[in-house]
Design a protein around this motif. Sequence first.
Motif, short mmCIF file in Angstrom:
data_model
loop_
_atom_site.label_atom_id
_atom_site.label_comp_id
_atom_site.label_asym_id
_atom_site.label_seq_id
_atom_site.Cartn_x
_atom_site.Cartn_y
_atom_site.Cartn_z
N GLN A 283 -9.44 -0.02 -2.42
CA GLN A 283 -9.29 -1.20 -3.28
C GLN A 283 -9.05 -2.45 -2.43
O GLN A 283 -9.61 -3.51 -2.69
CB GLN A 283 -8.10 -1.02 -4.24
CG GLN A 283 -8.34 -0.02 -5.32
CD GLN A 283 -7.07 0.29 -6.10
OE1 GLN A 283 -5.97 0.27 -5.56
NE2 GLN A 283 -7.24 0.60 -7.38
N TRP A 284 -8.21 -2.29 -1.41
CA TRP A 284 -7.92 -3.41 -0.50
C TRP A 284 -9.20 -3.87 0.20
O TRP A 284 -9.49 -5.07 0.23
CB TRP A 284 -6.88 -2.99 0.54
CG TRP A 284 -6.74 -4.01 1.60
CD1 TRP A 284 -7.29 -3.99 2.84
CD2 TRP A 284 -6.07 -5.26 1.50
NE1 TRP A 284 -6.98 -5.15 3.52
CE2 TRP A 284 -6.24 -5.94 2.71
CE3 TRP A 284 -5.34 -5.87 0.48
CZ2 TRP A 284 -5.70 -7.19 2.95
CZ3 TRP A 284 -4.80 -7.12 0.72
CH2 TRP A 284 -4.98 -7.77 1.94
N ALA A 285 -9.95 -2.93 0.75
CA ALA A 285 -11.17 -3.27 1.49
C ALA A 285 -12.17 -3.98 0.58
O ALA A 285 -12.81 -4.96 0.99
CB ALA A 285 -11.78 -2.02 2.11
N ARG B 104 -4.40 -12.02 -4.49
CA ARG B 104 -5.23 -11.61 -5.63
C ARG B 104 -4.81 -10.23 -6.13
O ARG B 104 -4.64 -10.03 -7.35
CB ARG B 104 -6.70 -11.62 -5.20
CG ARG B 104 -7.64 -11.27 -6.31
CD ARG B 104 -9.05 -11.55 -5.86
NE ARG B 104 -9.96 -10.58 -6.44
CZ ARG B 104 -11.19 -10.38 -6.03
NH1 ARG B 104 -11.68 -11.10 -5.03
NH2 ARG B 104 -11.95 -9.50 -6.61
N LEU B 105 -4.62 -9.27 -5.23
CA LEU B 105 -4.22 -7.93 -5.65
C LEU B 105 -2.82 -7.92 -6.27
O LEU B 105 -2.58 -7.22 -7.26
CB LEU B 105 -4.27 -6.95 -4.47
CG LEU B 105 -5.65 -6.39 -4.17
CD1 LEU B 105 -5.64 -5.63 -2.85
CD2 LEU B 105 -6.13 -5.48 -5.30
N VAL B 106 -1.92 -8.70 -5.71
CA VAL B 106 -0.57 -8.78 -6.26
C VAL B 106 -0.63 -9.28 -7.71
O VAL B 106 0.06 -8.75 -8.59
CB VAL B 106 0.32 -9.68 -5.37
CG1 VAL B 106 1.57 -10.13 -6.09
CG2 VAL B 106 0.68 -8.94 -4.09
N ALA B 107 -1.46 -10.27 -7.96
CA ALA B 107 -1.60 -10.79 -9.32
C ALA B 107 -2.31 -9.78 -10.22
O ALA B 107 -1.86 -9.52 -11.34
CB ALA B 107 -2.36 -12.12 -9.30
N HIS C 163 0.83 -1.20 0.00
CA HIS C 163 0.00 0.00 0.00
C HIS C 163 0.87 1.25 0.00
O HIS C 163 0.64 2.19 -0.78
CB HIS C 163 -0.94 0.03 1.21
CG HIS C 163 -1.62 1.34 1.36
ND1 HIS C 163 -1.15 2.32 2.21
CD2 HIS C 163 -2.70 1.87 0.75
CE1 HIS C 163 -1.91 3.38 2.10
NE2 HIS C 163 -2.87 3.13 1.23
N GLU C 164 1.87 1.29 0.87
CA GLU C 164 2.77 2.45 0.96
C GLU C 164 3.48 2.70 -0.36
O GLU C 164 3.79 3.85 -0.69
CB GLU C 164 3.79 2.27 2.09
CG GLU C 164 3.18 2.27 3.48
CD GLU C 164 2.68 3.63 3.94
OE1 GLU C 164 3.32 4.64 3.59
OE2 GLU C 164 1.65 3.67 4.62
N ARG C 165 3.73 1.65 -1.13
CA ARG C 165 4.41 1.79 -2.43
C ARG C 165 3.43 2.10 -3.56
O ARG C 165 3.83 2.19 -4.72
CB ARG C 165 5.20 0.53 -2.75
CG ARG C 165 6.39 0.38 -1.83
CD ARG C 165 7.24 -0.79 -2.19
NE ARG C 165 8.38 -0.87 -1.29
CZ ARG C 165 9.25 -1.84 -1.29
NH1 ARG C 165 9.13 -2.84 -2.16
NH2 ARG C 165 10.25 -1.84 -0.44
N GLY C 166 2.16 2.23 -3.24
CA GLY C 166 1.17 2.63 -4.23
C GLY C 166 0.61 1.51 -5.08
O GLY C 166 -0.02 1.78 -6.10
#
Length: 143
Positions: free
Chosen positions: A66-68, A100-103, A57-60
């Motif tokens: 989006q996470w929630a 999932r978000l990383v992908a 998150h800190e790296r944008g």
Amino acid sequence: MDSGSRSQSSLGRNDQQGVAAAERATKEVPGIPRDTEGPVFREPWEAQAFAMALVLHERGVFTWPQWAATLSDEIKRAQAAGDPDTGETYCRHWLNALERLVAEKGVADAATLARYQHAWDHAADRTPHGEPIELKPQDFHHD
């Protein structure tokens, strides 16, 4: 939670930057396990998944909304598949949302995530109980 008998660990209580990031996350994302001092976790991997989410998150890589939304979707999927929603599986949903978000954001593809999961499983299998798990090159080779 009975603070006298629990075996949970905190994240970043000795690191002011980590504390600030954890405080922001707990305000933005409901349901993070916490006590009066901040986030708490039952297992080290839970704290590590939380820390990875903070760093990404800190790296944008993603926003907290989006996470929630992704975490909420993962929880709904699990409930539809029969998860009893007792709170015991919250960190598992957290990890699924993170993967999932990383992908989705192109940080790592599903094959890379699966490769590392296999390697960590292999490393855990060969590590004596109570010892830190260390990932080694041979963990990436299929037996």
